[in-house]
Design an enzyme around this catalytic site. Structure first.
Site, PDB file in Angstrom:
ATOM      1  N   LYS A 117     -19.154  12.898  10.845  1.00 22.10           N
ATOM      2  CA  LYS A 117     -18.613  14.096   9.648  1.00 22.10           C
ATOM      3  C   LYS A 117     -19.946  14.370   8.823  1.00 22.10           C
ATOM      4  O   LYS A 117     -20.042  15.677   8.374  1.00 22.10           O
ATOM      5  CB  LYS A 117     -17.678  13.488   8.861  1.00 22.10           C
ATOM      6  CG  LYS A 117     -16.564  13.179   9.288  1.00 22.10           C
ATOM      7  CD  LYS A 117     -15.316  12.771   8.437  1.00 22.10           C
ATOM      8  CE  LYS A 117     -15.807  11.358   7.556  1.00 22.10           C
ATOM      9  NZ  LYS A 117     -15.980  10.198   8.307  1.00 22.10           N
TER      10      LYS A 117
ATOM     11  N   ARG B  22      -6.936  12.123   1.091  1.00 18.37           N
ATOM     12  CA  ARG B  22      -6.848  10.952   1.805  1.00 18.37           C
ATOM     13  C   ARG B  22      -5.351  10.415   1.752  1.00 18.37           C
ATOM     14  O   ARG B  22      -5.085   9.503   2.715  1.00 18.37           O
ATOM     15  CB  ARG B  22      -7.586   9.758   1.126  1.00 18.37           C
ATOM     16  CG  ARG B  22      -9.212   9.853   1.027  1.00 18.37           C
ATOM     17  CD  ARG B  22      -9.669   8.997   0.450  1.00 18.37           C
ATOM     18  NE  ARG B  22     -11.133   9.219   0.394  1.00 18.37           N
ATOM     19  CZ  ARG B  22     -12.058   8.646   1.254  1.00 18.37           C
ATOM     20  NH1 ARG B  22     -11.996   7.906   2.164  1.00 18.37           N
ATOM     21  NH2 ARG B  22     -13.494   8.965   1.168  1.00 18.37           N
TER      22      ARG B  22
ATOM     23  N   ARG C  23     -26.143   2.133  12.998  1.00 15.59           N
ATOM     24  CA  ARG C  23     -26.508   2.703  11.750  1.00 15.59           C
ATOM     25  C   ARG C  23     -26.847   1.488  10.798  1.00 15.59           C
ATOM     26  O   ARG C  23     -27.556   1.538  10.115  1.00 15.59           O
ATOM     27  CB  ARG C  23     -25.385   3.673  11.254  1.00 15.59           C
ATOM     28  CG  ARG C  23     -25.659   4.203   9.924  1.00 15.59           C
ATOM     29  CD  ARG C  23     -24.494   5.297   9.635  1.00 15.59           C
ATOM     30  NE  ARG C  23     -23.377   4.808   9.208  1.00 15.59           N
ATOM     31  CZ  ARG C  23     -22.504   5.513   8.734  1.00 15.59           C
ATOM     32  NH1 ARG C  23     -22.318   6.697   8.942  1.00 15.59           N
ATOM     33  NH2 ARG C  23     -21.232   4.787   8.244  1.00 15.59           N
TER      34      ARG C  23
ATOM     35  N   ARG D  48     -26.501  -0.671   5.177  1.00 19.53           N
ATOM     36  CA  ARG D  48     -25.310  -0.666   4.688  1.00 19.53           C
ATOM     37  C   ARG D  48     -24.486  -1.661   5.130  1.00 19.53           C
ATOM     38  O   ARG D  48     -24.357  -2.064   6.105  1.00 19.53           O
ATOM     39  CB  ARG D  48     -24.408   0.692   5.080  1.00 19.53           C
ATOM     40  CG  ARG D  48     -24.801   1.968   4.206  1.00 19.53           C
ATOM     41  CD  ARG D  48     -24.145   3.118   4.728  1.00 19.53           C
ATOM     42  NE  ARG D  48     -22.569   2.840   4.642  1.00 19.53           N
ATOM     43  CZ  ARG D  48     -21.776   3.935   4.858  1.00 19.53           C
ATOM     44  NH1 ARG D  48     -22.349   5.085   4.976  1.00 19.53           N
ATOM     45  NH2 ARG D  48     -20.540   3.430   4.849  1.00 19.53           N
TER      46      ARG D  48
ATOM     47  N   ARG E 233     -12.423  -0.939   8.928  1.00 16.99           N
ATOM     48  CA  ARG E 233     -12.570   0.366   8.424  1.00 16.99           C
ATOM     49  C   ARG E 233     -11.876   1.344   9.244  1.00 16.99           C
ATOM     50  O   ARG E 233     -11.235   2.343   8.783  1.00 16.99           O
ATOM     51  CB  ARG E 233     -14.245   0.802   7.985  1.00 16.99           C
ATOM     52  CG  ARG E 233     -14.919   0.193   6.991  1.00 16.99           C
ATOM     53  CD  ARG E 233     -15.993   0.061   6.790  1.00 16.99           C
ATOM     54  NE  ARG E 233     -16.527   1.490   6.657  1.00 16.99           N
ATOM     55  CZ  ARG E 233     -17.777   1.916   7.256  1.00 16.99           C
ATOM     56  NH1 ARG E 233     -18.467   1.126   7.787  1.00 16.99           N
ATOM     57  NH2 ARG E 233     -17.978   3.217   6.984  1.00 16.99           N
TER      58      ARG E 233
END
Length: 195
Positions: free
Chosen positions: A14, A89, A128, A134, A146
């Protein structure tokens, strides 16, 4: 005016695709996270209201977020359109956004959902995690949770826009350029209609 919601689970691309869409179509990026941080930093009334909730560990109420979105829309009266990031959301947020946009004599044009197989998402996010630092991208269990959370929360929002014929799935597991071409095919029609 073209108003786009770009959907997709974590790792679907995204962020990358949003930046390319903004560059090509001249849309304004409307990230609720960025809006919140900006309103708080500028100590606006909405920012101060949001801080009250955040200081108590609570989510910022939808009406405060909608107020921030309204301010951003008003601050950009000549915009070609907006790409919504991180909002809505929930179905309640989608309905509130629809009402706000109707008041501004516009609407969501399309919801494009980047569809990527779960095994590919997990692979992307773990890769990633190795470079981004992260913590939410470093454990396969956290990544899977998630993705499940995303599907549970956003499926009703997708259904909301599907009722109005505004929800479209886009194959998101090709190369960056291939995915962008598919998104452009969807958007070119809309942009042509709005001209």
């Amino acid at each position: 005016m073209v108003n786009l919601i770009l959907f997709g689970p974590p790792g679907s691309g995204k962020g990358t695709q949003s930046a390319k869409i903004i560059d090509k179509y001249g849309l304004i990026h409307l990230s609720t996270g960025d809006l919140l941080r900006s309103e708080i930093a500028n100590k606006t009334p909405l920012g101060m209201e949001a801080t009250k909730f955040m200081d108590q560990g609570l989510l910022v109420p939808d009406e405060v977020v909608i107020g921030m979105i309204s301010s951003k829309l008003d601050a950009n009266p000549d915009a070609r359109g907006f790409i919504f990031d991180g909002f809505p959301r929930t179905t309640a947020q989608a309905e509130a956004l629809d009402k706000l946009l109707a008041l501004k004599k516009t609407a969501i044009s399309v919801v494009l959902s980047l569809e990527v197989p779960e095994d590919e998402l997990i692979k992307r996010l773990l890769n990633r995690g190795k470079t981004s630092g992260r913590s939410d991208d470093s454990s396969e269990d956290v990544v899977k949770a998630r993705i499940v959370e995303y599907h549970n929360k956003t499926a009703p929002v997708a259904d909301h826009y599907a009722k109005f014929g505004k929800f479209r799935k886009v194959k998101g597991d090709g190369s960056e350029a291939e995915v962008f071409d598919l998104l452009c095919k969807e958007l070119n029609e809309l942009v042509a209609e709005k001209v």
